[in-house]
Design a protein around this motif. Structure first.
Motif, short mmCIF file in Angstrom:
data_model
loop_
_atom_site.label_atom_id
_atom_site.label_comp_id
_atom_site.label_asym_id
_atom_site.label_seq_id
_atom_site.Cartn_x
_atom_site.Cartn_y
_atom_site.Cartn_z
N ILE A 60 59.91 42.73 8.97
CA ILE A 60 60.86 41.64 9.18
C ILE A 60 60.64 40.59 8.09
O ILE A 60 59.56 40.02 7.99
N GLY A 61 61.68 40.36 7.27
CA GLY A 61 61.57 39.39 6.18
C GLY A 61 61.45 40.06 4.83
O GLY A 61 60.72 41.05 4.68
N ILE A 62 62.17 39.52 3.83
CA ILE A 62 62.17 40.13 2.50
C ILE A 62 61.89 39.11 1.40
O ILE A 62 62.24 39.33 0.25
N GLY A 63 61.26 37.99 1.73
CA GLY A 63 60.96 36.96 0.75
C GLY A 63 59.66 37.21 0.01
O GLY A 63 59.12 38.32 -0.03
N GLY A 64 59.11 36.14 -0.61
CA GLY A 64 57.90 36.26 -1.42
C GLY A 64 56.69 36.73 -0.64
O GLY A 64 55.91 37.57 -1.11
N HIS A 65 56.49 36.17 0.56
CA HIS A 65 55.37 36.60 1.40
C HIS A 65 55.48 38.07 1.74
O HIS A 65 54.48 38.81 1.76
N GLN A 78 54.26 44.05 1.54
CA GLN A 78 54.74 45.37 1.15
C GLN A 78 53.70 46.10 0.29
O GLN A 78 53.44 47.29 0.47
N GLU A 79 53.12 45.37 -0.65
CA GLU A 79 52.10 45.98 -1.52
C GLU A 79 50.86 46.35 -0.73
O GLU A 79 50.26 47.42 -0.95
N MET A 80 50.46 45.50 0.21
CA MET A 80 49.31 45.82 1.06
C MET A 80 49.56 47.08 1.88
O MET A 80 48.68 47.94 1.99
N ILE A 81 50.76 47.20 2.43
CA ILE A 81 51.08 48.38 3.21
C ILE A 81 51.05 49.63 2.35
O ILE A 81 50.58 50.70 2.78
N ILE A 98 56.94 36.71 7.19
CA ILE A 98 57.54 35.42 6.86
C ILE A 98 56.46 34.35 6.92
O ILE A 98 55.73 34.25 7.91
N GLY A 99 56.36 33.55 5.87
CA GLY A 99 55.27 32.60 5.77
C GLY A 99 55.39 31.37 6.67
O GLY A 99 54.39 30.80 7.07
N ASN A 100 56.61 30.96 6.98
CA ASN A 100 56.81 29.76 7.78
C ASN A 100 56.41 30.00 9.23
O ASN A 100 56.94 30.90 9.89
N ASN A 101 55.50 29.20 9.75
CA ASN A 101 54.96 29.42 11.09
C ASN A 101 56.02 29.30 12.18
O ASN A 101 56.07 30.11 13.11
N ARG A 102 56.86 28.30 12.09
CA ARG A 102 57.87 28.09 13.13
C ARG A 102 58.91 29.21 13.12
O ARG A 102 59.35 29.68 14.17
N HIS A 155 50.07 36.92 15.14
CA HIS A 155 51.08 36.54 14.14
C HIS A 155 50.61 35.40 13.25
O HIS A 155 51.38 34.51 12.89
N SER A 156 49.34 35.44 12.89
CA SER A 156 48.79 34.44 11.99
C SER A 156 48.61 35.03 10.59
O SER A 156 48.69 36.24 10.40
N ILE A 157 48.38 34.15 9.62
CA ILE A 157 48.18 34.55 8.23
C ILE A 157 46.87 33.97 7.74
O ILE A 157 46.69 32.74 7.76
#
Length: 212
Positions: free
Chosen positions: A6-11, A16-19, A68-72, A125-127
Motif C-alpha cells: 500500500i503506497g507508491i511514494g518515496g518510502h 520495495q528494495e528491502m522486499i 507510507i511514511g506519514n503516521n496519521r 505499523h511503526s517505522i
C-alpha cells in the motif's frame, strides 16, 4: 510470502528494495489512490487502496504492508482496511541488529542499519528508519516513526503516533506522549506532552499538533 503493498511514494521505494532482498518474498500488487481504477500489468495488480482487499480472493497466503511514511495517514489506511493484525507482514532488513528478546509488532518496518536492543517493544505499523537506535527496555506504541540516525536510549517510552526526527536523541527514562513530534536534531531531556511539537537542544514544546 506474497505482499500487497500500500503506497507508491518515496518510502515505498525503500520498502520495495528491502522486499526484493528477502528470500521467498514477492510483491503481487501495488495499491494507491493515485490509481483511478484496477489494472493488471507485468504479472502485478494495481489499483486504489480499497481494491487491495481483493488479494485475499486470489491468494491464500497474501500479507499486507502499508508503505507510507506519514503516521496519521498510515493509521487511517489501516483502520479503513480493517484487516486482522496478522494480515500484515513485519519487515526487518538483514543489516539491522535485533535482540532476540525484542518484540516487534505486525506491519512494522525496520530499515537498514537500525538497532533494537534487548527487552524493547515496538507496536504495530511503526517505522524504525535507517541507522536508528532503540536501546534496551524501550516501549514504543503503534504508528511510531523513529527517523534516520535518531537514538532512544534506555527505558524510553513513546506513545502511539510519535515521530522522532532525524538525528534526535532521547536520554534514559523519558516519556514522549502520543502523537508528539520531536524535531530533527532535538535532544529530549524531559518528558514531552502528547500532541506537542518539541524542538531544540534541549527540546522544548512549542505548540499543540492537534488530536488524531
Amino acid at each position: 510470502m506474497k505482499i500487497a503493498l500500500i503506497g507508491i511514494g518515496g518510502h515505498s521505494k525503500v520498502i520495495q528494495e528491502m522486499i526484493s532482498e528477502q528470500a521467498g518474498w514477492e510483491i503481487i500488487g501495488y495499491f494507491d489512490d493515485q490509481y483511478e481504477q484496477e489494472f493488471f500489468k507485468d504479472e502485478c495488480y494495481f489499483g486504489p487502496i480499497q481494491t487491495s482487499l481483493k488479494m485475499h480472493e486470489y491468494f491464500c497466503d497474501v500479507k499486507y504492508l502499508v508503505a507510507i511514511g506519514n503516521n496519521r495517514t498510515r493509521k487511517s489506511i489501516v483502520e479503513k482496511l480493517n484487516l486482522p493484525a496478522d494480515s500484515y507482514a513485519t519487515l526487518v532488513h538483514k543489516s539491522s541488529i535485533i535482540s532476540k528478546r525484542a518484540i516487534i509488532g505486525h506491519g512494522t518496518v525496520v530499515m537498514p542499519g537500525a538497532v533494537v536492543n534487548t527487552d524493547s517493544q515496538i507496536g504495530q505499523h511503526s517505522i524504525i528508519n535507517t541507522n536508528a537506535v532503540i536501546e534496551h527496555d524501550n516501549m514504543l506504541g503503534s504508528y511510531v516513526h523513529i527517523s534516520p540516525n535518531a537514538t532512544l536510549t534506555g527505558n524510553v517510552k513513546a506513545g502511539d503516533g510519535v515521530q522522532v526526527g532525524a538525528g534526535a536523541a532521547v536520554i534514559p527514562s523519558k516519556s514522549i506522549g502520543e502523537w508528539a513530534i520531536i524535531g530533527a536534531g532535538g535532544v529530549v531531556i524531559e518528558d514531552i506532552p502528547s500532541y506537542s511539537l518539541a524542538v531544540g537542544v534541549p527540546a522544548k514544546s512549542l505548540r499543540n499538533t492537534g488530536e488524531v
